[in-house]
Design a protein around this motif. Structure first.
Motif, PDB file in Angstrom:
ATOM      1  N   ASP A   3       0.835  -1.211   0.000  1.00 41.84           N
ATOM      2  CA  ASP A   3       0.000   0.000   0.000  1.00 41.84           C
ATOM      3  C   ASP A   3       0.872   1.264   0.000  1.00 41.84           C
ATOM      4  OD1 ASP A   3      -2.574   1.329   0.154  1.00 41.84           O
ATOM      5  OD2 ASP A   3      -2.024   1.828   2.230  1.00 41.84           O
ATOM      6  N   VAL A   4       1.894   1.286   0.855  1.00 42.31           N
ATOM      7  CA  VAL A   4       2.809   2.430   0.910  1.00 42.31           C
ATOM      8  C   VAL A   4       3.522   2.592  -0.426  1.00 42.31           C
ATOM      9  CG1 VAL A   4       4.912   3.343   1.998  1.00 42.31           C
ATOM     10  CG2 VAL A   4       3.138   2.284   3.415  1.00 42.31           C
ATOM     11  N   LYS A  63       2.587   1.629  -3.429  1.00 37.05           N
ATOM     12  CA  LYS A  63       1.671   2.104  -4.471  1.00 37.05           C
ATOM     13  C   LYS A  63       1.379   3.597  -4.336  1.00 37.05           C
ATOM     14  CE  LYS A  63      -0.255  -2.401  -5.357  1.00 37.05           C
ATOM     15  NZ  LYS A  63      -0.917  -3.432  -4.628  1.00 37.05           N
ATOM     16  N   LYS A  64       1.263   4.076  -3.101  1.00 37.96           N
ATOM     17  CA  LYS A  64       0.961   5.497  -2.874  1.00 37.96           C
ATOM     18  C   LYS A  64       2.176   6.405  -3.059  1.00 37.96           C
ATOM     19  CE  LYS A  64      -2.805   4.724   0.399  1.00 37.96           C
ATOM     20  NZ  LYS A  64      -3.176   4.754   1.812  1.00 37.96           N
ATOM     21  N   MET A  65       3.351   5.932  -2.635  1.00 40.44           N
ATOM     22  CA  MET A  65       4.513   6.815  -2.547  1.00 40.44           C
ATOM     23  C   MET A  65       5.601   6.578  -3.607  1.00 40.44           C
ATOM     24  SD  MET A  65       3.455   8.489   0.049  1.00 40.44           S
ATOM     25  CE  MET A  65       4.789   9.450   0.700  1.00 40.44           C
ATOM     26  N   THR A  70       5.255   4.606  -6.866  1.00 38.50           N
ATOM     27  CA  THR A  70       4.965   4.260  -8.262  1.00 38.50           C
ATOM     28  C   THR A  70       5.077   5.434  -9.227  1.00 38.50           C
ATOM     29  OG1 THR A  70       2.597   4.469  -7.829  1.00 38.50           O
ATOM     30  CG2 THR A  70       3.550   2.242  -7.729  1.00 38.50           C
ATOM     31  N   GLN A 105      10.583  10.603   0.676  1.00 39.48           N
ATOM     32  CA  GLN A 105       9.138  10.586   0.891  1.00 39.48           C
ATOM     33  C   GLN A 105       8.762  10.797   2.360  1.00 39.48           C
ATOM     34  OE1 GLN A 105       6.964  10.579  -1.591  1.00 39.48           O
ATOM     35  NE2 GLN A 105       8.590  10.388  -3.102  1.00 39.48           N
ATOM     36  N   ASP A 116       7.227   2.202   8.142  1.00 42.03           N
ATOM     37  CA  ASP A 116       6.750   2.143   6.755  1.00 42.03           C
ATOM     38  C   ASP A 116       7.851   1.631   5.818  1.00 42.03           C
ATOM     39  OD1 ASP A 116       4.201   3.006   7.399  1.00 42.03           O
ATOM     40  OD2 ASP A 116       4.571   5.103   6.835  1.00 42.03           O
TER      41      ASP A 116
END
Length: 164
Positions: free
Chosen positions: A82-83, A85-87, A89, A147, A153
């Motif tokens: 999830d991290v 994909k959000k930060m 990609t 990030q 994370d």
């Protein structure tokens, strides 16, 4: 009189022909150079930094030691996915080179500490870690953005990388 004219023509003809030396023609001349063969040794193919294997370098940063369990922690890996994909990609694709290198197989080429230090503080890594500097050049000087991830994370992202 005829004989005088013929003699005069004959003398004129002899004078106009001149001596037997050939006159050199002036102008452009081209002399072909001899070809010389040079043997050039083929350059050794250098492995790009993204393909180099260095399982001793822990990088520069806060992470000095990471313990990986034999089994992947699925809950942590899901959080890491999830991290990622959000930060991540925007610059990374899992299986192909993009703005940054693909993370697939990264733990076969880098130590977990190096990966986490790169995630947590890419600026310091690029300044002080030789491999990170080479990666920056390989990827056209595009620095990895910090990030601002927490260690938790970053560790989750590392666990996700284990599933790729």
């Amino acid at each position: 009189m005829k004989a005088k004219i013929i003699t005069l023509l004959f003398i004129t003809l002899l004078i106009s022909c001149g001596s037997k030396e050939e006159k050199k023609k002036e102008g452009f001349s081209y002399k072909k150079k001899e070809t010389t063969e040079k043997t050039v040794a083929p350059k050794a193919e250098k492995t790009p930094p993204s393909k180099q294997i260095d399982l001793t370098n822990k990088g520069v940063g806060p992470i000095k030691s990471v313990s990986l369990a034999a089994e992947v922690d699925e809950t942590m890996a899901a959080h890491g996915a999830d991290v990622y994909k959000k930060m991540c990609t925007a610059c990374h694709r899992t299986n192909k080179k993009f703005i940054g290198p693909p993370p697939t197989g990264i733990l076969e080429r880098r130590t977990p500490e190096w990966v986490m230090n790169m995630i947590l503080d890419p600026e310091q890594m690029v300044k002080e870690d030789p491999l990170a500097k080479e990666l920056l050049m390989e990827f056209n000087g595009s620095p990895m953005a910090n990030q601002g991830l927490s260690e938790k994370d970053a560790r989750a992202v590392l666990e996700y990388f284990r599933t790729l």
